[in-house]
Motif scaffolding. Structure first.
Motif, PDB file in Angstrom:
ATOM      1  N   HIS A 184     -73.064   7.903  49.946  1.00  0.00           N
ATOM      2  CA  HIS A 184     -71.899   8.211  51.062  1.00  0.00           C
ATOM      3  C   HIS A 184     -71.578   6.771  50.851  1.00  0.00           C
ATOM      4  N   TYR A 185     -70.355   6.098  51.432  1.00  0.00           N
ATOM      5  CA  TYR A 185     -69.457   5.186  51.296  1.00  0.00           C
ATOM      6  C   TYR A 185     -69.678   5.608  53.132  1.00  0.00           C
ATOM      7  N   PRO A 186     -70.088   3.851  53.739  1.00  0.00           N
ATOM      8  CA  PRO A 186     -70.311   3.622  55.505  1.00  0.00           C
ATOM      9  C   PRO A 186     -68.917   3.173  56.035  1.00  0.00           C
ATOM     10  N   LEU A 187     -69.125   3.645  57.301  1.00  0.00           N
ATOM     11  CA  LEU A 187     -68.372   4.096  58.160  1.00  0.00           C
ATOM     12  C   LEU A 187     -67.986   2.453  58.555  1.00  0.00           C
ATOM     13  N   LYS A 188     -69.348   1.803  59.062  1.00  0.00           N
ATOM     14  CA  LYS A 188     -69.323   0.602  59.255  1.00  0.00           C
ATOM     15  C   LYS A 188     -69.130  -0.664  58.606  1.00  0.00           C
ATOM     16  N   ALA A 189     -68.559  -1.371  59.595  1.00  0.00           N
ATOM     17  CA  ALA A 189     -67.764  -2.574  57.834  1.00  0.00           C
ATOM     18  C   ALA A 189     -68.863  -3.471  57.575  1.00  0.00           C
ATOM     19  N   LYS A 190     -70.289  -3.452  58.692  1.00  0.00           N
ATOM     20  CA  LYS A 190     -71.166  -4.335  57.257  1.00  0.00           C
ATOM     21  C   LYS A 190     -71.787  -3.573  56.486  1.00  0.00           C
ATOM     22  N   LYS A 191     -71.399  -2.438  56.754  1.00  0.00           N
ATOM     23  CA  LYS A 191     -72.781  -1.844  55.639  1.00  0.00           C
ATOM     24  C   LYS A 191     -71.609  -1.499  54.030  1.00  0.00           C
ATOM     25  N   GLN A 192     -69.918  -1.384  54.775  1.00  0.00           N
ATOM     26  CA  GLN A 192     -69.527  -1.894  53.544  1.00  0.00           C
ATOM     27  C   GLN A 192     -69.519  -3.007  53.011  1.00  0.00           C
ATOM     28  N   VAL A 193     -70.184  -4.368  53.137  1.00  0.00           N
ATOM     29  CA  VAL A 193     -69.658  -5.408  52.948  1.00  0.00           C
ATOM     30  C   VAL A 193     -71.033  -5.499  51.767  1.00  0.00           C
ATOM     31  N   VAL A 194     -72.199  -5.108  52.294  1.00  0.00           N
ATOM     32  CA  VAL A 194     -73.411  -4.413  51.558  1.00  0.00           C
ATOM     33  C   VAL A 194     -73.154  -4.433  49.987  1.00  0.00           C
ATOM     34  N   VAL A 195     -72.217  -3.192  50.773  1.00  0.00           N
ATOM     35  CA  VAL A 195     -72.374  -1.782  49.240  1.00  0.00           C
ATOM     36  C   VAL A 195     -71.495  -2.601  48.707  1.00  0.00           C
ATOM     37  N   LEU A 196     -70.209  -3.236  48.809  1.00  0.00           N
ATOM     38  CA  LEU A 196     -68.913  -3.666  47.924  1.00  0.00           C
ATOM     39  C   LEU A 196     -69.674  -4.803  46.492  1.00  0.00           C
ATOM     40  N   SER A 197     -70.310  -5.424  47.807  1.00  0.00           N
ATOM     41  CA  SER A 197     -71.307  -6.701  47.217  1.00  0.00           C
ATOM     42  C   SER A 197     -72.086  -5.952  45.926  1.00  0.00           C
ATOM     43  N   GLU A 198     -72.996  -5.194  46.124  1.00  0.00           N
ATOM     44  CA  GLU A 198     -73.521  -5.010  45.205  1.00  0.00           C
ATOM     45  C   GLU A 198     -72.997  -4.103  44.013  1.00  0.00           C
ATOM     46  N   VAL A 199     -71.502  -3.238  44.801  1.00  0.00           N
ATOM     47  CA  VAL A 199     -71.266  -2.630  43.335  1.00  0.00           C
ATOM     48  C   VAL A 199     -70.533  -3.419  42.465  1.00  0.00           C
ATOM     49  N   ALA A 200     -69.987  -4.485  43.288  1.00  0.00           N
ATOM     50  CA  ALA A 200     -69.078  -5.970  42.748  1.00  0.00           C
ATOM     51  C   ALA A 200     -69.657  -6.490  41.567  1.00  0.00           C
ATOM     52  N   LYS A 201     -71.476  -6.636  41.361  1.00  0.00           N
ATOM     53  CA  LYS A 201     -72.004  -6.729  40.435  1.00  0.00           C
ATOM     54  C   LYS A 201     -71.741  -6.055  39.038  1.00  0.00           C
ATOM     55  N   LEU A 202     -71.470  -5.166  38.729  1.00  0.00           N
ATOM     56  CA  LEU A 202     -71.632  -4.308  37.889  1.00  0.00           C
ATOM     57  C   LEU A 202     -70.664  -5.405  36.878  1.00  0.00           C
ATOM     58  N   PHE A 203     -69.367  -5.995  37.415  1.00  0.00           N
ATOM     59  CA  PHE A 203     -68.383  -7.095  36.269  1.00  0.00           C
ATOM     60  C   PHE A 203     -68.973  -8.316  36.163  1.00  0.00           C
ATOM     61  N   GLU A 204     -68.156  -8.580  35.209  1.00  0.00           N
ATOM     62  CA  GLU A 204     -68.779 -10.212  34.980  1.00  0.00           C
ATOM     63  C   GLU A 204     -67.420 -10.378  34.469  1.00  0.00           C
ATOM     64  N   LEU A 205     -68.464 -12.113  35.716  1.00  0.00           N
ATOM     65  CA  LEU A 205     -66.814 -13.315  35.941  1.00  0.00           C
ATOM     66  C   LEU A 205     -66.356 -13.062  34.411  1.00  0.00           C
ATOM     67  N   GLY A 206     -65.345 -13.832  34.647  1.00  0.00           N
ATOM     68  CA  GLY A 206     -64.144 -13.761  33.949  1.00  0.00           C
ATOM     69  C   GLY A 206     -63.762 -13.100  32.417  1.00  0.00           C
ATOM     70  N   LYS A 207     -64.330 -11.772  32.326  1.00  0.00           N
ATOM     71  CA  LYS A 207     -63.873 -10.437  32.186  1.00  0.00           C
ATOM     72  C   LYS A 207     -62.652  -9.875  33.024  1.00  0.00           C
ATOM     73  N   LYS A 208     -61.639  -9.182  31.990  1.00  0.00           N
ATOM     74  CA  LYS A 208     -60.585  -8.716  32.614  1.00  0.00           C
ATOM     75  C   LYS A 208     -60.892  -7.535  32.005  1.00  0.00           C
ATOM     76  N   TYR A 209     -60.718  -6.532  33.147  1.00  0.00           N
ATOM     77  CA  TYR A 209     -60.973  -4.508  33.186  1.00  0.00           C
ATOM     78  C   TYR A 209     -59.809  -3.893  33.236  1.00  0.00           C
ATOM     79  N   THR A 210     -60.117  -2.968  31.812  1.00  0.00           N
ATOM     80  CA  THR A 210     -58.411  -2.152  32.684  1.00  0.00           C
ATOM     81  C   THR A 210     -58.962  -1.119  33.224  1.00  0.00           C
ATOM     82  N   GLU A 211     -57.605  -0.558  33.988  1.00  0.00           N
ATOM     83  CA  GLU A 211     -57.158   0.324  34.858  1.00  0.00           C
ATOM     84  C   GLU A 211     -58.661   1.415  35.117  1.00  0.00           C
ATOM     85  N   ALA A 212     -58.591   1.519  32.922  1.00  0.00           N
ATOM     86  CA  ALA A 212     -59.473   3.684  32.645  1.00  0.00           C
ATOM     87  C   ALA A 212     -61.378   2.481  32.400  1.00  0.00           C
ATOM     88  N   GLU A 213     -61.416   1.292  32.320  1.00  0.00           N
ATOM     89  CA  GLU A 213     -62.418   0.669  32.406  1.00  0.00           C
ATOM     90  C   GLU A 213     -63.029   0.335  33.759  1.00  0.00           C
TER      91      GLU A 213
END
Length: 250
Positions: A184-213
């Motif tokens: 679930h998406y957490p309500l507390k800001a500190k938990k949000q930072v941890v969650v988002l930083s982990e999700v961001a690792k799915l994306f590759e630096l320097g690569k552009k992604y379409t909205e669909a991707e």
């Protein structure tokens, strides 16, 4: 790019050597120059490191300019200081800079003195920090503060997270790490930072992604992918075009 993981030389150069990728990597766009390959520039071929330097100069208008203008939260230079640094970098004399800016040469010399003193302070600070928190220091690693993203847009206590806290949050908020699946998406800001930083690792630096991707990748993590996407942008983990057709890791 997290400047905290780079050496001073790597920050100055604008590129680093990634041992895992066996390649020289641009700090600004993530382009790789793999070891063992040669790269054509004009009518000649060059080594990966030389090609990385030429890439910085041609595609990013020199590492110095990127350093002066970039750095996000680490860049505390005023607009006036940035202008002076750029002129110093061009090799202009104090008198030439003074004439160009319409100020006294003594003012230019005073600012140069200030830059030098701050550099000395930084060296001393770094020496003390490395002695305490470096590999040879005795500070407990579990209490280390997680690195703050260089592109963070909100600088407050939500980013004061220890490695121990981060591990606990990951276990509580994600039902699976491989594949990544958010409980679930957490309500507390500190938990949000941890969650988002982990999700961001799915994306590759320097690569552009379409909205669909982008939608497809985030939907696999959490059903409310639009919320994830919005917060990734709001927190500074990702950038997007004004029309929302392309996204990229920052």
């Amino acid at each position: 790019m997290d400047y905290g993981t780079l050496t001073i030389e790597e920050i100055r150069n604008g590129y680093r050597y990634d041992e895992a990728e066996k390649a020289h990597v641009c700090n600004y766009c993530g382009r790789m120059f793999p070891r063992g390959q040669v790269f054509p520039i004009g009518d000649r071929y060059y080594t990966p490191e030389y090609a990385a330097r030429e890439h910085i100069a041609s595609e990013h208008d020199s590492s110095l300019k990127k350093l002066i203008e970039g750095g996000a939260k680490y860049n505390t230079f005023t607009d006036t200081q940035k202008e002076l640094l750029a002129l110093f970098g061009e090799g202009l004399s104090d008198n030439e800079i003074a004439n160009k800016l319409g100020i006294k040469a003594s003012t230019v010399r005073h600012q140069k003195f200030t830059f030098r003193e701050k550099a000395k302070q930084a060296k001393y600070y770094l020496a003390v920090y490395e002695e305490v928190f470096g590999d040879g220091g005795k500070a407990r690693k579990a209490d280390d503060i997680v690195d703050i993203p260089n592109t963070a847009t909100m600088m407050d206590d939500r980013y004061v997270i220890t490695e121990k806290e981060r591990e606990r949050i990951l276990k509580s908020e994600f039902e699976s790490m491989r594949p990544l699946r958010l409980r679930h998406y957490p309500l507390k800001a500190k938990k949000q930072v941890v969650v988002l930083s982990e999700v961001a690792k799915l994306f590759e630096l320097g690569k552009k992604y379409t909205e669909a991707e982008t939608r497809e990748m985030l939907a696999a993590v959490y059903e409310d992918y639009s919320m994830l996407r919005r917060y990734l942008v709001d927190y500074g983990f990702m950038g997007r075009t004004k029309d929302g057709t392309e996204y990229w890791l920052k």
